[in-house]
Scaffold this motif. Structure first.
Motif, mmCIF file in Angstrom:
data_model
loop_
_atom_site.group_PDB
_atom_site.id
_atom_site.type_symbol
_atom_site.label_atom_id
_atom_site.label_comp_id
_atom_site.label_asym_id
_atom_site.label_seq_id
_atom_site.Cartn_x
_atom_site.Cartn_y
_atom_site.Cartn_z
ATOM 1 N N GLN A 197 -7.037 4.814 0.993
ATOM 2 C CA GLN A 197 -7.591 5.083 -0.413
ATOM 3 C C GLN A 197 -7.405 3.747 -0.990
ATOM 4 O O GLN A 197 -7.576 3.217 -2.204
ATOM 5 N N VAL A 198 -6.603 2.712 -0.376
ATOM 6 C CA VAL A 198 -5.834 2.007 -1.428
ATOM 7 C C VAL A 198 -6.064 0.544 -0.707
ATOM 8 O O VAL A 198 -6.197 0.531 0.216
ATOM 9 N N GLN A 199 -6.581 -0.162 -1.823
ATOM 10 C CA GLN A 199 -6.986 -1.143 -1.556
ATOM 11 C C GLN A 199 -6.773 -2.070 -2.656
ATOM 12 O O GLN A 199 -6.191 -2.190 -4.040
ATOM 13 N N VAL A 200 -5.673 -3.693 -2.309
ATOM 14 C CA VAL A 200 -5.464 -4.306 -2.399
ATOM 15 C C VAL A 200 -6.056 -5.700 -3.521
ATOM 16 O O VAL A 200 -6.858 -6.084 -2.303
ATOM 17 N N LEU A 201 -6.127 -5.110 -5.091
ATOM 18 C CA LEU A 201 -7.118 -6.255 -5.549
ATOM 19 C C LEU A 201 -6.437 -8.248 -5.188
ATOM 20 O O LEU A 201 -7.106 -8.823 -5.432
ATOM 21 N N GLN A 202 -5.175 -7.783 -5.801
ATOM 22 C CA GLN A 202 -4.597 -9.343 -5.480
ATOM 23 C C GLN A 202 -2.764 -9.142 -6.765
ATOM 24 O O GLN A 202 -2.379 -8.182 -6.209
ATOM 25 N N ILE A 203 -2.241 -9.919 -5.158
ATOM 26 C CA ILE A 203 -0.673 -9.892 -6.049
ATOM 27 C C ILE A 203 -0.861 -11.079 -6.635
ATOM 28 O O ILE A 203 -1.364 -12.068 -6.339
ATOM 29 N N ILE A 204 0.285 -10.441 -7.915
ATOM 30 C CA ILE A 204 0.463 -11.214 -9.118
ATOM 31 C C ILE A 204 1.920 -11.394 -9.809
ATOM 32 O O ILE A 204 2.210 -10.679 -9.129
ATOM 33 N N HIS A 205 2.371 -12.296 -10.586
ATOM 34 C CA HIS A 205 3.729 -12.482 -10.733
ATOM 35 C C HIS A 205 3.355 -12.032 -12.219
ATOM 36 O O HIS A 205 2.260 -12.252 -13.406
ATOM 37 N N GLU B 34 0.661 -0.890 -0.019
ATOM 38 C CA GLU B 34 0.201 0.043 -0.391
ATOM 39 C C GLU B 34 1.111 1.180 0.078
ATOM 40 O O GLU B 34 0.307 2.646 -0.633
ATOM 41 N N GLU B 35 2.061 1.361 0.700
ATOM 42 C CA GLU B 35 3.117 2.145 0.706
ATOM 43 C C GLU B 35 4.003 2.695 -0.309
ATOM 44 O O GLU B 35 3.840 3.651 -1.194
ATOM 45 N N THR B 36 3.569 1.553 -0.833
ATOM 46 C CA THR B 36 4.568 1.250 -2.516
ATOM 47 C C THR B 36 3.717 1.947 -3.463
ATOM 48 O O THR B 36 3.973 2.888 -4.458
ATOM 49 N N SER B 37 2.214 1.836 -3.621
ATOM 50 C CA SER B 37 0.922 2.198 -4.362
ATOM 51 C C SER B 37 0.938 3.860 -4.058
ATOM 52 O O SER B 37 1.014 4.669 -5.015
ATOM 53 N N VAL B 38 0.974 4.485 -2.941
ATOM 54 C CA VAL B 38 0.859 5.417 -2.667
ATOM 55 C C VAL B 38 1.744 6.867 -3.388
ATOM 56 O O VAL B 38 2.223 7.667 -4.197
ATOM 57 N N ARG B 39 3.645 6.006 -2.462
ATOM 58 C CA ARG B 39 4.305 6.544 -2.740
ATOM 59 C C ARG B 39 4.567 6.617 -4.961
ATOM 60 O O ARG B 39 5.403 8.172 -5.083
ATOM 61 N N THR C 4 -3.365 -2.573 -7.030
ATOM 62 C CA THR C 4 -3.977 -1.699 -6.307
ATOM 63 C C THR C 4 -4.440 -0.716 -6.738
ATOM 64 O O THR C 4 -4.654 -0.331 -8.147
ATOM 65 N N ALA C 5 -5.893 -0.589 -6.262
ATOM 66 C CA ALA C 5 -7.131 0.232 -6.843
ATOM 67 C C ALA C 5 -6.827 1.833 -5.603
ATOM 68 O O ALA C 5 -6.877 1.473 -4.147
ATOM 69 N N THR C 6 -7.327 2.751 -6.057
ATOM 70 C CA THR C 6 -6.853 3.668 -5.235
ATOM 71 C C THR C 6 -8.193 4.306 -5.747
ATOM 72 O O THR C 6 -9.154 4.664 -6.634
#
Length: 171
Positions: free
Chosen positions: A131-139, A112-117, A152-154
């Motif tokens: 505001q950040v929601q993790v939708l899925q962890i993928i490769h 989430e912090e990576t997404s915001v940054r 992630t979705a903001t």
């Protein structure tokens, strides 16, 4: 159908097709993205064919984030939801590309912090962790890349200055 429950499928994986051994680092960039190439010896179980496979990773396999920013239209406004993409020059393809903001994690960051940054670095938009929601962890590409990426979705984000950015509408 509204209110319907999605079907759940029982997935059974088959036999692992390769026998892997002798994993070793064959290249490591110092600094920058800390790009690393790892080689591993493999034998196809069915045919006995021997091969060497190569995988890449960056930032010591720390998870990255792809930021999908959703601008929710007010209900009844007649306006459709929009998604943010940003314009970046990418040396790997030698051209400008429209893409979702994204990047790799730094030491100690949550996804989430990576997404915001990354969203702020690439677009100037300041979101909040809430505001950040993790939708899925993928490769992103399991054939070549080892790194995990958090999609992630903001949510509930107001549209502001859009210089160098593009808001897309999807049905």
């Amino acid at each position: 159908m509204a209110g319907s429950v999605p079907k759940v499928f029982n997935v059974v994986d088959g036999e692992i097709p390769l026998e892997l051994s002798n994993e070793r680092q064959v290249f490591r960039e110092q600094g920058g993205a800390d790009f690393t190439v790892t080689a591993v010896d493999a034998v196809a179980k069915r045919t006995g064919e021997k091969m060497t496979l190569h995988f890449t990773s960056v930032k010591d396999d720390r998870p990255g984030a792809v930021c999908i920013v959703v601008l929710k239209a007010a209900e009844g406004s007649g306006i459709e939801d929009c998604y943010l993409v940003a314009r970046h020059w990418r040396a790997s393809v030698g051209k400008w590309e429209w893409e979702f903001p994204r990047g790799m994690g730094e030491p100690g960051e949550t996804v989430e912090e990576t997404s915001v940054r990354e969203l702020h670095e690439e677009t100037g938009i300041a979101a909040k962790i809430g505001q950040v929601q993790v939708l899925q962890i993928i490769h992103a590409d399991t054939g070549v890349l080892r790194d995990n990426i958090a999609v992630t979705a903001t949510l509930n984000f107001p549209m502001t200055n859009s210089v160098g950015k593009l808001w897309l509408k999807f049905p």
